[in-house]
Design an enzyme around this catalytic site. Structure first.
Site, PDB file in Angstrom:
ATOM      1  N   LYS A  78     -49.067 -12.139 -76.951  1.00  0.00           N
ATOM      2  CA  LYS A  78     -48.007 -11.351 -77.578  1.00  0.00           C
ATOM      3  C   LYS A  78     -47.990  -9.973 -76.935  1.00  0.00           C
ATOM      4  CE  LYS A  78     -45.120 -11.748 -81.203  1.00  0.00           C
ATOM      5  NZ  LYS A  78     -44.430 -12.926 -81.729  1.00  0.00           N
ATOM      6  N   GLY A 181     -34.645 -11.987 -97.090  1.00  0.00           N
ATOM      7  CA  GLY A 181     -34.282 -11.645 -95.712  1.00  0.00           C
ATOM      8  C   GLY A 181     -33.217 -12.577 -95.177  1.00  0.00           C
ATOM      9  N   GLY A 183     -31.568 -12.273 -92.113  1.00  0.00           N
ATOM     10  CA  GLY A 183     -31.324 -11.935 -90.711  1.00  0.00           C
ATOM     11  C   GLY A 183     -31.013 -13.193 -89.919  1.00  0.00           C
ATOM     12  N   VAL A 185     -32.826 -15.692 -88.895  1.00  0.00           N
ATOM     13  CA  VAL A 185     -33.339 -16.959 -89.424  1.00  0.00           C
ATOM     14  C   VAL A 185     -32.809 -17.215 -90.837  1.00  0.00           C
ATOM     15  CG1 VAL A 185     -35.417 -18.247 -90.054  1.00  0.00           C
ATOM     16  CG2 VAL A 185     -35.445 -16.759 -88.052  1.00  0.00           C
TER      17      VAL A 185
HETATM   18  P1  NAI Z   1     -34.224 -10.261 -88.375  1.00  0.00           P
HETATM   19  O1  NAI Z   1     -34.690  -8.891 -88.009  1.00  0.00           O
HETATM   20  O2  NAI Z   1     -32.983 -10.803 -87.765  1.00  0.00           O
HETATM   21  O3  NAI Z   1     -34.024 -10.372 -89.970  1.00  0.00           O
HETATM   22  C1  NAI Z   1     -34.897  -9.827 -90.897  1.00  0.00           C
HETATM   23  C2  NAI Z   1     -34.046  -9.474 -92.115  1.00  0.00           C
HETATM   24  O4  NAI Z   1     -34.913  -9.095 -93.167  1.00  0.00           O
HETATM   25  C3  NAI Z   1     -33.085  -8.308 -91.876  1.00  0.00           C
HETATM   26  O5  NAI Z   1     -31.783  -8.699 -92.258  1.00  0.00           O
HETATM   27  C4  NAI Z   1     -33.646  -7.197 -92.765  1.00  0.00           C
HETATM   28  O6  NAI Z   1     -32.623  -6.362 -93.303  1.00  0.00           O
HETATM   29  C5  NAI Z   1     -34.310  -8.004 -93.858  1.00  0.00           C
HETATM   30  N1  NAI Z   1     -35.346  -7.290 -94.598  1.00  0.00           N
HETATM   31  C6  NAI Z   1     -36.268  -6.402 -94.152  1.00  0.00           C
HETATM   32  N2  NAI Z   1     -37.034  -5.973 -95.170  1.00  0.00           N
HETATM   33  C7  NAI Z   1     -36.613  -6.623 -96.281  1.00  0.00           C
HETATM   34  C8  NAI Z   1     -37.004  -6.615 -97.637  1.00  0.00           C
HETATM   35  N3  NAI Z   1     -38.030  -5.856 -98.072  1.00  0.00           N
HETATM   36  N4  NAI Z   1     -36.342  -7.390 -98.501  1.00  0.00           N
HETATM   37  C9  NAI Z   1     -35.320  -8.179 -98.100  1.00  0.00           C
HETATM   38  N5  NAI Z   1     -34.887  -8.209 -96.811  1.00  0.00           N
HETATM   39  C10 NAI Z   1     -35.518  -7.450 -95.925  1.00  0.00           C
HETATM   40  O7  NAI Z   1     -35.486 -11.219 -88.099  1.00  0.00           O
HETATM   41  P2  NAI Z   1     -35.460 -12.797 -87.937  1.00  0.00           P
HETATM   42  O8  NAI Z   1     -35.367 -13.133 -86.505  1.00  0.00           O
HETATM   43  O9  NAI Z   1     -34.518 -13.401 -88.909  1.00  0.00           O
HETATM   44  O10 NAI Z   1     -36.965 -13.148 -88.372  1.00  0.00           O
HETATM   45  C11 NAI Z   1     -37.347 -13.136 -89.734  1.00  0.00           C
HETATM   46  C12 NAI Z   1     -38.854 -13.371 -89.819  1.00  0.00           C
HETATM   47  O11 NAI Z   1     -39.171 -14.628 -89.236  1.00  0.00           O
HETATM   48  C13 NAI Z   1     -39.707 -12.330 -89.094  1.00  0.00           C
HETATM   49  O12 NAI Z   1     -40.912 -12.158 -89.807  1.00  0.00           O
HETATM   50  C14 NAI Z   1     -40.009 -12.995 -87.764  1.00  0.00           C
HETATM   51  O13 NAI Z   1     -41.242 -12.525 -87.198  1.00  0.00           O
HETATM   52  C15 NAI Z   1     -40.129 -14.451 -88.195  1.00  0.00           C
HETATM   53  N6  NAI Z   1     -39.876 -15.396 -87.125  1.00  0.00           N
HETATM   54  C16 NAI Z   1     -38.662 -15.395 -86.484  1.00  0.00           C
HETATM   55  C17 NAI Z   1     -38.405 -16.312 -85.471  1.00  0.00           C
HETATM   56  C18 NAI Z   1     -37.060 -16.395 -84.809  1.00  0.00           C
HETATM   57  O14 NAI Z   1     -36.790 -17.405 -84.134  1.00  0.00           O
HETATM   58  N7  NAI Z   1     -36.194 -15.401 -84.953  1.00  0.00           N
HETATM   59  C19 NAI Z   1     -39.446 -17.269 -85.024  1.00  0.00           C
HETATM   60  C20 NAI Z   1     -40.656 -17.234 -85.814  1.00  0.00           C
HETATM   61  C21 NAI Z   1     -40.850 -16.297 -86.796  1.00  0.00           C
END
Ligand code: NAI
Length: 357
Positions: A78, A181, A183, A185
């Site tokens: 990483k 969340g 985002g 995913v």
């Molecule tokens: P992202 O950054 O697109 O979405 C995260 C979302 O969580 C954002 O919309 C943000 O506003 C929201 N958020 C942050 N703090 C919050 C809270 N306290 N309460 C509610 N919502 C909150 O990230 P993504 O790509 O969707 O990833 C989400 C998680 O999954 C992360 O932990 C990431 O490490 C993990 N992950 C993602 C992968 C991927 O393919 N994108 C692969 C494996 C793990």
């Protein structure tokens, strides 16, 4: 570093400083026993460099375990880019990061993670070929772009396995799920869950994301501080890590925790706490492997939609096996997953030593 609690016999950790662009980055390679160490690059503003190092150490170990259990011939690594407060990471810094990756000579393969976009990876790829998760038309390797729909698909299948194991229900119709969340995913996951007949409760810091998901997938919005403690069947953390600790576990109403966020447990003791409380926890690096499966197959070749889907489907079977073993042996699923991953790594290490000899 060697005394750090997050240190786990990592093969190497390299610190980079590029004076010209202002890039400061750390690349942690946990293991190359199964192949080149693959794992995303995170750009984040850390409290200090020790916090960045801890993140790189923990996340790279997680990648070794994730890749091993997903059956990919890849090790775990990483990278973290230390973003200065209030400043974006520039294109020049992403290019300098590409030089860093190139200098590691293929022992580490990068991709996007939190704070890094597919477009940023295209900048990295100007300087190195040890990269995945690029825009789909980037080059002849047909790299596949945003991995999050695959992550969401795997998480959906994992939730299905957990609901079957803990609630004895064969499908998700009428099952209530709280998604934290929305985002990349989270919003795809909501679509899968809605189409399978689940009822959704959601929260995000961003009101526009909440509005969008509520309108599209008939979800009910709740405050971000309340989402984990809803009276639902499943809680799916899809935002930040370390959301499961003594305080939050004590307030959970759900019987299943299964979501995509990395490092959901604040510590291993919290996995035991969930187990003792009768909450079935799907180990994060098992359930969220869909994205690395897509990126890994992109990088290794063989990234047809069918091949990715088949591997992502294995997440459900792997979790079924873990849950069944957990029930039979009365050991928490996260402990069993760690043991399974370590066994695969050590078998891979023995095999590469044999080949080298
Ligand atoms: P992202 O950054 O697109 O979405 C995260 C979302 O969580 C954002 O919309 C943000 O506003 C929201 N958020 C942050 N703090 C919050 C809270 N306290 N309460 C509610 N919502 C909150 O990230 P993504 O790509 O969707 O990833 C989400 C998680 O999954 C992360 O932990 C990431 O490490 C993990 N992950 C993602 C992968 C991927 O393919 N994108 C692969 C494996 C793990």
């Amino acid at each position: 570093m060697f005394e750090s609690e997050a240190f786990d016999a990592h093969e190497s950790v390299t610190f980079f400083n590029d004076a010209a662009s202002g890039l400061r980055a750390i690349v942690a390679i946990h293991s190359t026993a199964l192949g080149p160490a693959m794992g995303g690059c995170r750009a984040w503003t850390y409290a200090d460099s020790q916090a960045a190092l801890t993140d790189a150490l923990r996340l790279s170990r997680g990648m070794s375990f994730k890749n091993a259990i997903a059956g990919l011939p890849l090790g775990g690594g990483k990278a973290v880019i230390l973003r200065r407060p209030g400043e974006a990471v520039t294109d020049a810094q992403f290019e300098a990061f590409g030089d860093v990756v190139q200098r590691l000579g293929g022992r580490y393969v990068t991709a996007e993670d939190v704070g890094v976009s597919v477009a940023n990876m295209a900048s990295v790829a100007r300087r190195t070929s040890y990269v995945s998760g690029l825009p789909p038309i980037h080059d002849s390797r047909n790299a596949g772009g945003d991995p999050s729909p695959h992550t969401a698909r795997g998480t959906f299948l994992g939730i299905r396995a957990a609901v079957r194991a803990r609630l004895g229900r064969s499908g998700l119709a009428g099952v209530t799920v709280a998604v934290q969340g929305l985002g990349h995913v989270g919003r795809h996951l909501c679509e899968y869950l809605h189409r399978a007949g689940a009822e959704l409760v959601v929260a995000d810091l961003d009101p526009a994301s909440v509005e969008h998901v509520c309108a599209q997938w008939r979800a009910t919005a709740v405050h971000v501080d309340d989402i984990l403690f809803q009276n639902v069947d499943v809680v799916a953390p899809c935002a930040l890590g370390a959301v499961l600790d003594e305080a939050s576990i004590g307030r959970l109403e759900a019987n299943v925790v299964a979501g995509a966020a990395n490092n959901q447990l604040r510590s291993d003791a919290d996995g035991q706490r969930l187990f003792d409380a009768g909450v079935l926890y799907a180990p994060d690096y098992v359930i969220n492997a869909g994205g690395i499966i897509a990126c890994g197959l992109d990088y290794l070749g063989g990234n047809t939609a069918g091949a990715i889907a088949a591997r992502v489907a294995n997440i459900e079977t792997t979790l079924e096996h873990l849950f069944e073993t957990s029930r039979a042996t009365r050991r928490p699923p996260h402990v069993l997953a760690d043991a399974m991953a370590r066994e695969l790594l050590s078998a891979g290490g023995t095999e590469s030593a044999r080949r080298a000899a």
